[in-house]
Design an enzyme around this catalytic site. Structure first.
Site, short mmCIF file in Angstrom:
data_model
loop_
_atom_site.label_atom_id
_atom_site.label_comp_id
_atom_site.label_asym_id
_atom_site.label_seq_id
_atom_site.Cartn_x
_atom_site.Cartn_y
_atom_site.Cartn_z
N ASP A 7 -3.01 -18.27 1.70
CA ASP A 7 -4.16 -18.96 1.10
C ASP A 7 -4.72 -20.01 2.06
O ASP A 7 -5.94 -20.15 2.23
CB ASP A 7 -3.81 -19.56 -0.27
CG ASP A 7 -2.40 -20.12 -0.35
OD1 ASP A 7 -1.64 -19.93 0.62
OD2 ASP A 7 -2.05 -20.74 -1.36
N TYR A 19 0.82 -1.21 0.00
CA TYR A 19 0.00 0.00 0.00
C TYR A 19 0.86 1.27 0.00
O TYR A 19 0.38 2.36 -0.28
CB TYR A 19 -0.95 0.03 1.20
CG TYR A 19 -2.01 -1.05 1.16
CD1 TYR A 19 -2.21 -1.84 0.04
CD2 TYR A 19 -2.83 -1.30 2.27
CE1 TYR A 19 -3.16 -2.84 0.00
CE2 TYR A 19 -3.79 -2.29 2.24
CZ TYR A 19 -3.95 -3.07 1.10
OH TYR A 19 -4.90 -4.06 1.07
N ASP A 33 -5.24 -6.73 5.86
CA ASP A 33 -6.44 -5.99 5.46
C ASP A 33 -7.55 -6.99 5.11
O ASP A 33 -8.70 -6.89 5.58
CB ASP A 33 -6.07 -5.13 4.24
CG ASP A 33 -7.16 -4.15 3.86
OD1 ASP A 33 -8.15 -4.05 4.61
OD2 ASP A 33 -7.03 -3.49 2.82
N LYS A 93 3.44 -15.43 2.26
CA LYS A 93 3.33 -16.17 1.00
C LYS A 93 4.76 -16.50 0.56
O LYS A 93 5.22 -16.13 -0.53
CB LYS A 93 2.58 -15.30 -0.02
CG LYS A 93 2.23 -15.98 -1.32
CD LYS A 93 1.14 -17.02 -1.17
CE LYS A 93 0.89 -17.71 -2.51
NZ LYS A 93 0.13 -18.96 -2.37
N ASP A 125 -10.80 -8.57 7.85
CA ASP A 125 -12.23 -8.47 7.52
C ASP A 125 -12.88 -9.85 7.55
O ASP A 125 -14.02 -10.00 8.01
CB ASP A 125 -12.43 -7.83 6.14
CG ASP A 125 -12.56 -6.32 6.24
OD1 ASP A 125 -12.30 -5.78 7.34
OD2 ASP A 125 -12.92 -5.68 5.24
#
Ligand code: NAD
Length: 357
Positions: free
Chosen positions: A223, A142, A247, A191, A251
């Site tokens: 994943d 980001y 992020d 990852k 959620d």
């Protein structure tokens, strides 16, 4: 002790729920002999209306001078058409950077009294879950280099994931310190089978883990983590991950609790000043109706007591009071489900919690 708290009530239901949390903090102050002093500042849409900008300098200065910040929520349809740099949400990014808040901490807990709202399978719900998701907040993709350019096949766009050793070290330390106060288990999500930045992340987390031999540390690929959160969330205690993975996964972890009006969060930096806020937005659809669930903001205030003021007993007192009202079957409309019980207003729910304190 005396604590100065900056209040950013914000927009929509923000003022209603922040006022509830203030009542609760005042009551805690009476019970445990602390003085909480509150000073309100403008942020978000209300600040745009009053000053033309979402985060006025006076707000930044006031928050920096305070011991901690309690935020309601910002935004709403009235400001949706403004250009990006003038949107209410800019206030959140501005506050994070002004206060150097690099950690986002979100507890995800399944309240037994609200298990019917949980969208997971009954056998998973029966096991319960109670974990904290720690997301790095100021690095990664980001904030990395980005742009557009002409490639061999025409226009292309790129964003860059970049983490320094120092950035990973400091967030890893937050995770291990948090785990020491909880179940002593950290799961670091990356990852590393594909991304070099994740391989560095993993190396650094392992190095920091050696400083905390009493904490169990394991890695999980992102994943797999997305699946494990719905399959077996009971395995998690403290989860630590990068900005983008956090992020998305935070959620997901909120969603599996089934009750957005219940979830608190903390954004923390190097010092003790933090910004505490519910994870939900300004809920413009119910603003002004007096029916917003104040619990997420009240639990955010409890996090403030724990993480900024080191008042563990006082934080637990608030959390127990919330548990008690839920166990008595008291509900605001958003968590009432299909029950025939009359839903409480924001004020009535706040009163019920005050009574338990
Ligand atoms: P939202 O979280 O505001 O609302 C989603 C749904 O949940 C709505 O039906 C709402 O009524 C309900 N809800 C949320 N909080 C509740 C509470 N405490 N009690 C009862 N019901 C509650 O999300 P949205 O509708 O996508 O966003 C509305 C505005 O909030 C937008 O302008 C968005 O940009 C902003 N927003 C702000 C923040 C923040 O300030 N941190 C976070 C998310 C969204």
């Amino acid at each position: 002790m005396n604590y100065n708290i900056a209040l950013l009530r914000g927009d929509g239901i923000g003022p209603e729920i922040v006022d509830s949390a203030v009542e609760v903090l005042k009551k805690i102050g009476e019970k445990y002999n602390h003085t909480f002093e509150f000073k309100a500042y403008l942020a978000g849409g209300c600040a745009i209306d009053a000053t033309g900008e979402p985060l006025p300098q006076e707000t930044i200065d006031g928050c920096k001078a305070s011991d901690s910040v309690l935020l309601g929520a910002v935004g709403g349809p009235k400001w949706d058409t403004l250009p990006g740099h003038l949107r209410p949400e800019r206030a959140l990014l501005g506050m994070r950077s002004a206060l150097g808040l690099f950690t986002n901490l979100r507890p995800a807990k399944l309240y037994p009294a609200l298990k019917d709202a949980c969208p997971l399978k009954a056998e998973t719900v029966a096991k319960g879950f109670d974990f904290v998701m720690i997301r790095e907040l100021t690095g990664g993709i980001y904030f990395g280099e980005r742009g557009r350019r002409q490639g061999p096949g025409g226009e292309e766009a790129f964003d860059t994931e970049c983490y320094s050793v120092a950035e990973v070290e400091r967030i890893a330390r937050v995770a291990f310190e948090t785990a020491l106060k909880r179940g002593k288990k950290v799961i670091s999500i990356d990852k590393a089978n594909v991304l070099e930045s994740s391989r560095l992340w993993r190396e650094v987390v392992h190095r920091v883990a050696m400083e905390y031999p009493e904490v169990e540390c394991t890695d999980m690929l992102v994943d797999n983590a997305a699946m494990q959160l719905v399959k077996n969330p009971a395995q998690f205690d403290v989860v630590v991950t990068s900005n983008m993975f956090g992020d998305i996964l935070s959620d997901e972890s909120s969603q599996i609790t089934g009750s957005i009006g219940m979830l608190a969060s903390a954004s923390l930096g190097e010092g003790t000043v933090g910004m505490y806020e519910p994870i939900h937005g300004s809920a413009p659809d119910i603003a002004g109706k007096g029916i917003a669930n104040p619990i997420a903001t009240i639990l955010s205030a409890a996090m403030m007591l724990r993480y900024s003021f080191n008042l563990e007993q006082e934080a637990v007192c608030i959390e127990r009071a919330v548990d008690a009202v839920l166990n008595k079957g008291l509900r605001t409309a958003d968590i009432a489900g299909n029950s025939d019980v009359k839903s409480l207003s924001t004020k009535e729910m706040t009163e019920a919690i005050l009574k338990e304190i």
